[in-house]
Design an enzyme around this catalytic site. Structure first.
Site, short mmCIF file in Angstrom:
data_model
loop_
_atom_site.label_atom_id
_atom_site.label_comp_id
_atom_site.label_asym_id
_atom_site.label_seq_id
_atom_site.Cartn_x
_atom_site.Cartn_y
_atom_site.Cartn_z
N ASN A 164 0.97 -1.07 -0.04
CA ASN A 164 0.11 0.02 0.03
C ASN A 164 0.83 1.32 0.02
OD1 ASN A 164 -1.54 2.16 0.99
ND2 ASN A 164 -3.14 0.88 1.67
N HIS B 251 1.11 6.04 1.91
CA HIS B 251 1.67 7.13 2.49
C HIS B 251 2.97 7.79 1.88
CE1 HIS B 251 -0.72 6.39 6.00
NE2 HIS B 251 -0.34 5.47 6.09
N HIS C 297 -5.50 3.90 -2.05
CA HIS C 297 -6.76 4.04 -1.66
C HIS C 297 -7.03 5.46 -2.01
CE1 HIS C 297 -9.42 4.32 2.06
NE2 HIS C 297 -10.09 4.77 1.18
N ARG D 37 -9.07 8.10 -1.85
CA ARG D 37 -10.38 8.75 -0.61
C ARG D 37 -11.22 9.68 -1.32
NH1 ARG D 37 -8.60 6.87 4.97
NH2 ARG D 37 -10.41 8.36 5.40
N ARG E 236 -7.03 13.03 0.26
CA ARG E 236 -5.97 13.33 0.97
C ARG E 236 -4.60 13.16 0.89
NH1 ARG E 236 -7.55 10.35 6.71
NH2 ARG E 236 -9.46 11.60 6.29
N GLU F 256 -8.38 0.39 -3.30
CA GLU F 256 -9.31 0.68 -2.21
C GLU F 256 -10.28 1.88 -2.09
OE1 GLU F 256 -6.70 0.92 1.29
OE2 GLU F 256 -6.15 -1.13 0.92
N THR G 217 -8.07 3.92 7.68
CA THR G 217 -9.45 3.26 7.70
C THR G 217 -9.43 2.39 9.01
OG1 THR G 217 -8.98 2.56 5.46
CG2 THR G 217 -10.59 1.46 6.48
N GLU H 70 -11.28 -9.11 2.64
CA GLU H 70 -9.99 -8.54 3.41
C GLU H 70 -10.25 -8.34 4.94
OE1 GLU H 70 -7.32 -5.92 1.60
OE2 GLU H 70 -6.43 -5.31 3.39
N HIS I 79 -3.88 -4.49 7.48
CA HIS I 79 -4.13 -3.27 8.55
C HIS I 79 -3.14 -3.46 9.67
CE1 HIS I 79 -5.96 0.85 9.22
NE2 HIS I 79 -5.56 0.34 10.58
#
Ligand code: PXP
Length: 248
Positions: free
Chosen positions: A7, A10, A47, A49, A53, A74, A105, A155, A196
């Protein structure tokens, strides 16, 4: 073999901290995704969003074009993003709950409570050839609902497990929930991913969860990259600084 989806959200968080709304900037999540692939990652997860962001629309379209493994998008079940996914055609979509105030999340999707809203989305995405996964807590009623509405994957949210950290009794209880959830999902014909809060320490406990196809891991890998990359980055800058032509 258990697969790894990295992922990269970040890396975009870091870029946006300096270059928000500028359409460029470093680090470039696409460049990072390609490096993850070179290192052997089986897929790239991002992801998009609603509040944009971190990952931006241009990022996911560029990822779609450039990566050679699988793109896992995602996303929340909202019309704007569903339409975008239909245009983008990622290999996989993982539907997640989204609240604007959360840092990441936080909970699983309430599939049981939202069967009516989720069923047409799952159908639409599957008809477009996209594999659909639902990000859920390891709870039997959510797993049963996921099977009912025709998702191919779930998931399992490993956040509660990861949060138990130094409490072995709590960790064992959360692990048991994950083990039972994965077993039930498998019995119902669902394929199982997990993600996660998985890191370089708690991964060893995850070995005990059966039937896993893929782990989606972000924060710990990006953090580790900073740790192991910082010396090299500092050395490179020092090398450049050496060429300063003036004396004090
Ligand atoms: N899977 C899902 C569905 C997520 O929402 C996240 C967090 O964005 C992850 C995996 C990765 O979590 P982490 O960054 O804690 O590894």
């Amino acid at each position: 073999m258990l697969k790894l989806g990295v992922n990269i959200d970040h890396t975009a968080t870091l870029r946006e901290a300096r270059y928000k709304n500028r359409g460029f900037g470093e680090p470039d999540p696409i460049e990072i995704a390609l490096l993850c692939e070179q290192a052997g990652a089986h897929g790239i997860t991002a992801h998009l969003r609603e509040d944009r962001r971190h990952i931006q629309d241009r990022d996911v379209f560029s990822l779609r074009e450039k990566i050679r493994t699988r793109l896992n998008l995602e996303m929340a079940n909202v019309p704007e993003i569903v339409q975008l996914a239909l245009n983008l055609k990622p290999d996989n979509v993982c539907i997640v709950p989204e609240r604007r105030q959360e840092v990441t999340t936080e909970g699983g999707l309430d599939v049981k409570g939202q069967e009516k809203e989720l069923t047409p989305t799952v159908k639409q995405l599957r008809q477009a050839g996209i594999i659909v996964s639902l990000f859920i807590a390891p709870e039997p009623e959510q797993i049963e609902a996921s099977a009912r509405i025709g998702a191919e994957f779930i998931e399992l949210h490993t956040g509660a497990f990861a949060e138990t950290r130094d409490n072995p009794a709590e960790m064992e209880a959360e692990l048991q929930r994950l083990i039972e959830a994965a077993s039930l999902a498998h019995k119902l014909g669902l394929k199982v991913n997990a993600g996660h809060g998985i890191n370089y320490t708690n991964i060893k406990q995850i070995y005990r969860v059966p039937h896993l196809v893929e782990l989606n891991i972000g924060h710990s890998i990006i953090s580790r990259a900073v740790n192991i990359g910082i010396k090299c980055a500092v050395r490179e800058m020092l090398e450049l600084i050496k060429h300063y032509p003036f004396k004090e």
